[in-house]
Scaffold this active site. Structure first.
Site, PDB file in Angstrom:
ATOM      1  N   THR B 309     -49.948   2.664  67.955  1.00 14.80           N
ATOM      2  CA  THR B 309     -50.553   1.336  68.070  1.00 14.80           C
ATOM      3  C   THR B 309     -49.567   0.266  67.629  1.00 14.80           C
ATOM      4  O   THR B 309     -49.414  -0.777  68.270  1.00 14.80           O
ATOM      5  CB  THR B 309     -51.827   1.248  67.206  1.00 14.80           C
ATOM      6  OG1 THR B 309     -52.713   2.276  67.594  1.00 14.80           O
ATOM      7  CG2 THR B 309     -52.503  -0.096  67.367  1.00 14.80           C
ATOM      8  N   TRP B 312     -46.939  -0.108  70.265  1.00 12.52           N
ATOM      9  CA  TRP B 312     -47.453  -0.782  71.466  1.00 12.52           C
ATOM     10  C   TRP B 312     -47.384  -2.301  71.304  1.00 12.52           C
ATOM     11  O   TRP B 312     -47.105  -3.029  72.240  1.00 12.52           O
ATOM     12  CB  TRP B 312     -48.892  -0.332  71.718  1.00 12.52           C
ATOM     13  CG  TRP B 312     -49.513  -0.910  72.960  1.00 12.52           C
ATOM     14  CD1 TRP B 312     -49.452  -0.390  74.223  1.00 12.52           C
ATOM     15  CD2 TRP B 312     -50.287  -2.110  73.074  1.00 12.52           C
ATOM     16  NE1 TRP B 312     -50.142  -1.180  75.109  1.00 12.52           N
ATOM     17  CE2 TRP B 312     -50.670  -2.242  74.435  1.00 12.52           C
ATOM     18  CE3 TRP B 312     -50.707  -3.071  72.171  1.00 12.52           C
ATOM     19  CZ2 TRP B 312     -51.450  -3.309  74.899  1.00 12.52           C
ATOM     20  CZ3 TRP B 312     -51.478  -4.144  72.626  1.00 12.52           C
ATOM     21  CH2 TRP B 312     -51.839  -4.245  73.985  1.00 12.52           C
ATOM     22  N   HIS B 313     -47.664  -2.756  70.087  1.00 16.09           N
ATOM     23  CA  HIS B 313     -47.630  -4.202  69.863  1.00 16.09           C
ATOM     24  C   HIS B 313     -46.214  -4.728  69.800  1.00 16.09           C
ATOM     25  O   HIS B 313     -45.953  -5.867  70.172  1.00 16.09           O
ATOM     26  CB  HIS B 313     -48.362  -4.556  68.570  1.00 16.09           C
ATOM     27  CG  HIS B 313     -49.850  -4.502  68.702  1.00 16.09           C
ATOM     28  ND1 HIS B 313     -50.579  -3.364  68.458  1.00 16.09           N
ATOM     29  CD2 HIS B 313     -50.737  -5.453  69.079  1.00 16.09           C
ATOM     30  CE1 HIS B 313     -51.864  -3.621  68.666  1.00 16.09           C
ATOM     31  NE2 HIS B 313     -51.986  -4.889  69.048  1.00 16.09           N
ATOM     32  N   GLY B 314     -45.271  -3.916  69.311  1.00 14.44           N
ATOM     33  CA  GLY B 314     -43.892  -4.386  69.224  1.00 14.44           C
ATOM     34  C   GLY B 314     -43.029  -3.344  68.568  1.00 14.44           C
ATOM     35  O   GLY B 314     -43.517  -2.517  67.803  1.00 14.44           O
TER      36      GLY B 314
END
Lengths: 404, 456
Positions: B309, B312-314
């Protein structure tokens, strides 16, 4: 079949929001399109955005279909090429300002009520020519009107000749072609009944904090930042700073916050006796209007200050640059710093170096390429809090003081 | 057209699209949807639009074998889709932000969901190309989600409206859809434009000042403002996307369920960005075994989910730290704090109102040095270095309370639920109409020519 008809009617009644939004959008769009070259011609519409943005922007700037504010009219007119001042025009010297005001429109007045057009510089030329000793520096010697030239201070001796040569040497007198013509005319017609004394000269050292006790700072968010993060100035000086301030707003709108509400500049200055007024505006209107329109508004502001505080020195600060990265990102096809430079150059010409000085503060903030140094700004436009002290130091070392 | 709040999108694209979409016979609607979405994406991302097209075609063909339960093809598809995302994320970080195609985080996850659902049979029939492509390209969700599931796409009644007899009735349904969708759209737009975008300026101001020069109260106000900004920006945007979907006859996709009313971080993330959370649950956590292979395996699986997670965001360190921070909080809630009911009641609320905003600060600042500085402002146990204007928080709270207070009010579930329930009331219509024009006014005056848009 009335049943179906009813259903159809009902359908539309059951979507009132949709009808309202669609109808109102069509109306606003139609009106905007109709007034594209009329009321909204100022915005130079290029079809990239929907028509209705014209009406929205017009509304924000003071134009409704039924009523247009004076501010909007003023702003729109400043696009008109006839509306600017011809800075190179020669105006005959008159004792009272009234006639010359009618002639020139908005030249800035000095304490004698003479217009500070080219002939005042002529006066300055002859002054330098008459070789009064301690007063050379602020005269023709710095007619390229930057107080940054401590070199000029050092080299210019008390003689008019030196002053003249420094005019020629400092070719960047730009639109102060008036000063070169003035120095020539000073040779020809140096018969002035009175020698006008220069009230101020640049200091060779530094002034201390008390210098700013009777100072006023007018400006946009960069000036606001100065008031917030330069303790010394905040303690001493008064600030009329406002985020997003433009010269148009400073000239026409009530932006000075007081206990009761907001005042226009004239009202705020009533009864005040500031001795130094520092101005820095320009970044918010970089994309708007023309240089001439900007200068004309600026001149009006200077006039207002001079009317209220005739003894005040006015410091016109160059518009601070933005960083190269900001310039490249936000305006990839244009150059923000280029427009800044054009306007700051035009601003220089408003300085007369007797009461009105130009401060090229970009000197201390620029990197080698003439952009704002990248490491003193996080967003490319504003200084970090810790960098304001550099600005303060510059002001301390580039102040004008009475010479006698 | 790189955003749903873009005025060109709202006033030019949407009216034309909806008109064509509803005029054509139902059988053609998928084609209209695909071409419209294709046009939308190409105009907004001209540089990388071929990446999406290529990935769509590739996934469509792979789908032939995944639907036949060929596991190796499923793995190939998953690796391709995830790999595509990773490559562009790395390029975006190392070269420049321009190298990250808009929406890639969302459409690659849709593609993986598509393959997995074909494999498991959740998606019973393999859709044709246009239908598949419409799912990936679905313009309301293309840029920023929500990550709708494939079966939601195809179960919509709009494709079967030949069942609805008369033209007048169909018109009624269409108008109803559009009206309802418009309401959600406006609610979302108001949240984003009127609340979030203004609070974003506060956050930007702090960045401008330099974190070393902000006072501690202001640092906390900043954390609060950023948390509200992120929430209303994302929730608002999700509502806009959901509203558009509803207007086109699709079911409402819920992405947020009042997260700040949650009891604890675990609950928070069942209510925040739900389409992503459920995606990770259904396509990572459960396939890995979830909780069923023992507590230890469960803990590891949860770790994997949270690291992914974060990534996925960065891919900068702060995102990984963010993910791990939340993971630790969730673990502690699940296994330690839940043992005592009173402790849980207290700590869970504290977590949501204090630690979640702190976690957003970690999420927001990629530069580790600046993040550390901000942390020292939040927890000033080391004193102040450098010049700080100690009354700065007064200025900012005075300037921004008109945006913070409505934001805080909307955190209370019944406030929004009331609005949602009463959305057919005549007064609601008036309010929404006014909000619409306020949003448009605000947006029109911050866009414009690139030099003009600057406001300092």
């Amino acid at each position: 079949m009335s049943n179906n008809d009813n259903k159809k009617k009902n359908n539309f009644i059951h979507s009132p929001l949709l009808i309202a939004v669609v109808a109102s959008s069509l109306l606003v769009t139609a009106y905007s399109a109709y007034q594209k070259d009329g009321l909204y011609s100022y915005y130079n519409y290029d079809y990239k955005m929907p028509f209705m943005t014209l009406a929205m922007r017009g509304l924000a700037d003071g134009a409704t279909p039924f009523y247009v504010t004076d501010d909007f009219v003023e702003m729109a007119q400043s696009q008109n090429p006839d509306y600017y001042i011809d800075m190179a025009r020669t105006i005959p010297d008159t004792a009272d300002g009234a006639e010359s005001e009618a002639a020139a429109g908005k030249d800035s007045l000095d304490e004698n009520g003479n217009t500070s057009g080219s002939d005042n510089n002529a006066g300055s030329g002859s002054d330098a020519g008459s070789g009064s000793s301690g007063i050379d520096n602020s005269g023709a010697g710095s007619s390229d009107s930057a107080l940054d030239s401590s070199k000029d201070n050092a080299t210019a001796e008390g003689s008019g000749n030196k002053a003249d040569s420094s005019i020629e040497a400092s070719g960047a007198s730009a639109d102060a072609g008036s000063s070169t013509s003035s120095s020539e005319s000073s040779e020809a017609a140096s018969v002035e009944p009175e020698v006008e004394k220069f009230p101020y000269m640049t200091t060779t050292g530094e002034v201390d904090a008390e210098y700013f006790a009777d100072a006023l700072f007018i400006g946009d968010s960069r000036t606001v930042g100065l008031s917030e993060y330069c303790e010394e100035l905040d303690e001493q000086a008064t600030f009329y700073g406002k985020v997003s301030l433009s010269i148009y707003e400073a000239n026409n709108k009530a932006f000075v916050k007081t206990g009761g509400g907001k005042l226009t500049l004239e009202k705020a200055l009533e009864g005040k006796e500031f001795k130094k007024v520092y101005i820095m505006v320009g970044i918010n209107e970089i994309g708007y209007g023309s240089t001439d329109g900007w200068i004309s508004s600026y001149t009006e502001v200077i006039e207002k200050i001079q009317t209220a505080c005739p003894d005040a020195i006015i410091y016109l600060q160059a518009i601070m640059h933005v960083t190269r990265e900001y310039d490249n990102t936000k305006a990839p096809d244009a150059s923000i710093n280029g427009v800044i430079n054009t306007r700051s150059e035009a601003l220089k010409a408003l300085a007369d170096n007797r009461r009105i000085f130009y401060l090229n503060i970009n000197e201390v903030f620029d990197d080698d390429n003439g952009d704002l140094q990248a490491d003193i700004s996080f967003d490319g436009v504003h200084l970090k809090a810790s960098a304001y002290t550099v600005w303060y130091e510059y002001l301390r070392t580039h102040a004008a003081e009475p010479c006698t | 057209m790189s955003s749903l709040t873009d005025l060109v999108f709202i006033f030019r694209f949407v009216p034309c699209f909806i008109l064509i979409y509803y005029i054509v016979p139902a059988a053609m609607r998928m084609w209209v949807l695909f071409f419209g979405s294709f046009l939308f994406y190409t105009l907004g991302e001209p540089r990388w639009c071929l990446v999406l097209l290529g990935a769509t075609i590739f996934n469509y063909f792979l789908g032939k074998w995944t639907s036949l339960q060929r596991k190796s093809f499923l793995i190939l598809a998953a690796v391709f889709d995830a790999g595509l995302l990773m490559i562009f994320k790395i390029l975006g970080l190392t070269i420049s932000m321009d190298f990250l195609p808009i929406g890639i985080s969302f459409y690659t996850f849709k593609m993986i969901a598509y393959q997995a659902d074909l494999y498991t049979g959740k998606l019973k029939e393999r859709p044709d190309f246009v239908t598949t492509a419409s799912y990936f390209y679905f313009f309301p969700q293309l840029l920023q989600g929500p990550i709708m599931r494939p079966d939601n796409m195809y179960s919509s009644a709009i494709w079967i409206d030949k069942d609805v007899s008369s033209r007048k009735e169909r018109l009624g349904i269409y108008l109803n859809n559009i009206e309802d969708g418009l309401k959600f759209f406006i609610m979302g737009m108001a949240m984003k434009v009127l609340i979030a975008d203004h609070l974003a300026v506060l956050w930007k101001d702090l960045h401008t000042i330099g974190y070393e020069s902000i006072s501690t109260p202001l640092a906390w106000i900043g954390a609060l403002a950023y948390s509200l900004d992120l929430y209303f920006d994302f929730w608002g945007y999700s509502l806009m996307a959901a509203g558009l979907g509803v207007a086109l006859g699709f079911p409402f996709v819920q992405n947020f369920n009042h997260p700040y009313a949650a009891k604890g971080v675990r609950d928070f993330y069942r209510r925040w960005h739900m389409s992503l959370g459920t995606w990770f649950r259904d396509y990572i956590y459960i396939p890995l075994g979830g909780n069923r292979k023992g507590t230890f395996r469960g803990i590891i699986n949860l770790l994997i989910v949270w690291v992914l997670t974060g990534i996925w965001h960065g891919i900068t360190p702060n995102y990984i730290i963010w993910g791990l921070f939340l993971y630790v909080l969730i673990l502690s809630e699940k296994y330690i704090i839940s043992r005592s009911k009173t402790l849980f009641n207290i700590v869970s609320r504290l977590n949501v109102f204090v630690l979640i905003p702190v976690s957003w600060v970690v999420f927001a600042i990629s530069d580790m040095e600046r993040l550390t500085v901000y942390m020292t402002r939040l927890f000033p146990f080391f004193g102040i270095s450098g010049y700080v204007n100690t009354s700065d928080y007064i200025k900012y709270s005075t300037l921004y309370w008109p945006y913070i207070v409505p934001g805080l009010l909307l955190l209370i579930p019944c406030v929004f639920d009331f609005c949602e329930k009463k959305r057919r009331h005549p007064l609601a219509v008036v309010v929404l109409f006014v909000l619409f024009w306020l949003c448009v006014f605000s947006t029109a005056n911050t866009a414009g020519n690139p030099l003009m848009y600057l406001r300092f």
